[in-house]
Design an enzyme around this catalytic site. Structure first.
Site, PDB file in Angstrom:
ATOM      1  N   ARG A 132       0.922  -1.245  -0.057  1.00 45.59           N
ATOM      2  CA  ARG A 132      -0.062   0.019  -0.025  1.00 45.59           C
ATOM      3  C   ARG A 132       0.919   1.218  -0.105  1.00 45.59           C
ATOM      4  NH1 ARG A 132      -3.177  -3.789   3.002  1.00 45.59           N
ATOM      5  NH2 ARG A 132      -2.318  -3.144   5.013  1.00 45.59           N
ATOM      6  N   PHE A 148      -7.499  -8.992  -8.649  1.00 48.09           N
ATOM      7  CA  PHE A 148      -7.729  -9.657  -7.430  1.00 48.09           C
ATOM      8  C   PHE A 148      -7.671  -8.558  -6.246  1.00 48.09           C
ATOM      9  CE2 PHE A 148      -5.470 -12.604 -10.223  1.00 48.09           C
ATOM     10  CZ  PHE A 148      -6.399 -13.751 -10.162  1.00 48.09           C
ATOM     11  N   ASP A 170     -12.335  -8.352  -9.101  1.00 49.15           N
ATOM     12  CA  ASP A 170     -12.303  -9.411  -8.252  1.00 49.15           C
ATOM     13  C   ASP A 170     -13.890 -10.101  -8.549  1.00 49.15           C
ATOM     14  OD1 ASP A 170     -10.929 -10.060  -5.503  1.00 49.15           O
ATOM     15  OD2 ASP A 170     -12.874 -10.959  -5.441  1.00 49.15           O
ATOM     16  N   SER A 171     -13.465 -11.480  -8.225  1.00 49.99           N
ATOM     17  CA  SER A 171     -14.690 -12.206  -8.549  1.00 49.99           C
ATOM     18  C   SER A 171     -15.792 -12.463  -7.361  1.00 49.99           C
ATOM     19  CB  SER A 171     -14.191 -14.238  -8.609  1.00 49.99           C
ATOM     20  OG  SER A 171     -13.423 -14.291  -7.676  1.00 49.99           O
ATOM     21  N   ALA A 198     -10.783 -13.071 -13.223  1.00 44.48           N
ATOM     22  CA  ALA A 198      -9.766 -12.190 -13.586  1.00 44.48           C
ATOM     23  C   ALA A 198      -9.194 -12.714 -14.814  1.00 44.48           C
ATOM     24  CB  ALA A 198      -8.797 -12.162 -12.452  1.00 44.48           C
ATOM     25  N   ASP A 218      -2.364  -9.733  -7.540  1.00 44.51           N
ATOM     26  CA  ASP A 218      -2.338 -10.329  -6.283  1.00 44.51           C
ATOM     27  C   ASP A 218      -3.184 -11.418  -6.192  1.00 44.51           C
ATOM     28  OD1 ASP A 218      -1.842 -10.597  -3.828  1.00 44.51           O
ATOM     29  OD2 ASP A 218      -2.566  -9.219  -2.782  1.00 44.51           O
ATOM     30  N   CYS A 258       1.514 -15.611  -3.156  1.00 43.89           N
ATOM     31  CA  CYS A 258       1.461 -15.972  -1.617  1.00 43.89           C
ATOM     32  C   CYS A 258       1.391 -17.332  -1.343  1.00 43.89           C
ATOM     33  CB  CYS A 258       0.460 -15.030  -1.132  1.00 43.89           C
ATOM     34  SG  CYS A 258      -1.439 -15.763  -1.747  1.00 43.89           S
TER      35      CYS A 258
HETATM   36  N1  SAH Z   1      -4.791  -7.473  -2.974  1.00 38.02           N
HETATM   37  C1  SAH Z   1      -5.773  -7.798  -2.063  1.00 38.02           C
HETATM   38  C2  SAH Z   1      -5.791  -9.182  -1.557  1.00 38.02           C
HETATM   39  C3  SAH Z   1      -6.299 -10.070  -2.671  1.00 38.02           C
HETATM   40  S1  SAH Z   1      -6.969 -11.653  -2.033  1.00 38.02           S
HETATM   41  C4  SAH Z   1      -5.552  -6.693  -0.846  1.00 38.02           C
HETATM   42  O1  SAH Z   1      -4.455  -6.222  -0.532  1.00 38.02           O
HETATM   43  O2  SAH Z   1      -6.457  -6.706  -0.027  1.00 38.02           O
HETATM   44  C5  SAH Z   1      -7.256 -12.503  -3.367  1.00 38.02           C
HETATM   45  C6  SAH Z   1      -8.448 -12.031  -4.098  1.00 38.02           C
HETATM   46  O3  SAH Z   1      -8.610 -12.627  -5.349  1.00 38.02           O
HETATM   47  C7  SAH Z   1      -9.729 -12.300  -3.260  1.00 38.02           C
HETATM   48  O4  SAH Z   1     -10.362 -11.080  -2.966  1.00 38.02           O
HETATM   49  C8  SAH Z   1     -10.548 -13.361  -4.179  1.00 38.02           C
HETATM   50  O5  SAH Z   1     -11.947 -12.871  -4.074  1.00 38.02           O
HETATM   51  C9  SAH Z   1     -10.071 -13.006  -5.663  1.00 38.02           C
HETATM   52  N2  SAH Z   1     -10.248 -14.115  -6.635  1.00 38.02           N
HETATM   53  C10 SAH Z   1     -10.061 -15.457  -6.329  1.00 38.02           C
HETATM   54  N3  SAH Z   1     -10.175 -16.152  -7.506  1.00 38.02           N
HETATM   55  C11 SAH Z   1     -10.386 -15.009  -8.257  1.00 38.02           C
HETATM   56  C12 SAH Z   1     -10.754 -15.141 -10.002  1.00 38.02           C
HETATM   57  N4  SAH Z   1     -10.551 -16.224 -10.366  1.00 38.02           N
HETATM   58  N5  SAH Z   1     -11.150 -13.949 -10.392  1.00 38.02           N
HETATM   59  C13 SAH Z   1     -11.169 -12.795  -9.683  1.00 38.02           C
HETATM   60  N6  SAH Z   1     -10.826 -12.955  -8.389  1.00 38.02           N
HETATM   61  C14 SAH Z   1     -10.693 -13.971  -7.826  1.00 38.02           C
END
Ligand code: SAH
Length: 314
Positions: A132, A148, A170-171, A198, A218, A258
């Site tokens: 951030r 994401f 995001d999904s 995504a 991410d 991660c």
């Molecule tokens: N960068 C964010 C954290 C991301 S966590 C932060 O700093 O707060 C990963 C995210 O990916 C989650 O919100 C989850 O809902 C999303 N996610 C998981 N699979 C996905 C997909 N296929 N397409 C889009 N989003 C997805």
């Protein structure tokens, strides 16, 4: 009790430096395997992931509730790994009063809504604090794509420092609802929120020849163990290839894995393969990893899971 209280004390300096939220206890890294505790203001969210930790619930809860200024200790032991230990999920209040439905984490001048009961992990990704800060430096004037996005923490910062535009993908609809609320509590326009897969959305943006100056990528943990590494590597490659293609000349990509099972070396190789296939010259200009409240003991290198690259495309 000593281990929990001492772990919390090691975060005192961080919690006196402009944020009221930090991971107080990080499992093996703090000598209490299976115990994770995150503090958001006066609220602590604890997660017990092993049978060993589960047996210490009351002691851990008392130790956390004894910390100064704590009003609520809430349990979010609903991680899948408990199944392998023969444990049922457990969610609910352990000590004090129910968590505030409008709970926010404060970080510098930013506020982030924390959904303690329903959010991912303990409600917020404290481990991306350094990212951030990096986005606050990099986003002014840039067209930002946050893939994401979860609850849009990166998007709040990007919009707040004056990004030219912000698109979050995001999904999860509930996560995007919180992103909208994050715009409100920070009194800013958080930008466009797109509920989509995504992989599909990135292909759509590519087909429409969209360009971005700053992309954050991410994804969730794509490899849970070494057996899943090959499949996960293909997914990381696919995502990073699409992201690199969307970079405007001079554009920057912040990309993470991660997955603890994936080494930093392998992740870098996968991303290098993506840049090569995209036919772009891309340089590593920085790295992002776990902040100080997610420490890695030299004697327990497995605690390192978050690997991020700051990339710049020619
Ligand atoms: N960068 C964010 C954290 C991301 S966590 C932060 O700093 O707060 C990963 C995210 O990916 C989650 O919100 C989850 O809902 C999303 N996610 C998981 N699979 C996905 C997909 N296929 N397409 C889009 N989003 C997805």
């Amino acid at each position: 009790t000593d281990r929990v209280v001492h772990a919390a004390a090691r975060r005192d300096a961080l919690l006196a430096s402009g944020t009221d939220s930090a991971r107080l206890v990080f499992s093996e890294a703090d000598g209490v395997p299976g115990v994770t505790a995150d503090r958001y203001g006066d609220t602590i969210v604890v997660q017990l992931t092993t049978a060993g930790a589960d047996a210490w619930r009351e002691v851990v809860a008392d130790a956390l509730f004894s910390l100064p200024g704590v009003r609520c200790v809430y349990e979010r032991s609903d991680a899948d790994v408990r199944e392998r230990e023969g444990l049922e999920p457990r969610v609910g209040l352990l000590r004090g009063t129910e968590p505030d439905p409008d709970l926010v984490a404060h970080e510098g001048s930013w506020r982030y809504v924390v959904d303690v009961a329903g959010g991912h992990k303990t409600g917020f990704y404290l481990d991306q604090r350094d990212a951030r800060a990096a986005i606050a430096r990099l986003a002014p004037g840039r067209r930002v794509l946050n893939v994401f996005s979860y609850t849009g923490a990166f998007s709040v910062v990007a919009a707040g420092v004056g990004a030219a535009s912000v698109l979050s993908i995001d999904s999860s609809a509930p996560a995007l609802d919180v992103a909208r609320r994050n715009g409100e509590v920070n009194e800013l326009d958080v930008g466009e929120l797109m509920e989509a897969d995504a992989f599909t959305a990135l292909r759509g943006l590519r087909d429409r020849a969209r360009q971005y100056d700053l992309i954050a990528l991410d994804p969730p943990k794509l490899a849970n163990n070494e057996r899943q590494l090959e499949k996960a590597s293909r997914a990381y490659k696919d995502l990073n290839l699409l992201a690199v293609k969307l970079l405007a000349p001079g554009g920057m990509l912040l990309t993470w894995s991660c997955s603890g099972a994936m080494s930093a070396e392998l992740f870098q190789k996968v991303v290098a393969g993506a840049a090569l296939d995209a036919n772009r010259t891309v340089r590593i200009v920085g790295r992002l990893g776990q902040p100080s409240d997610h420490p890695v003991p030299l004697a327990f290198p497995e605690a390192e899971y978050l690997k991020g690259l700051i990339l710049e495309a020619e």
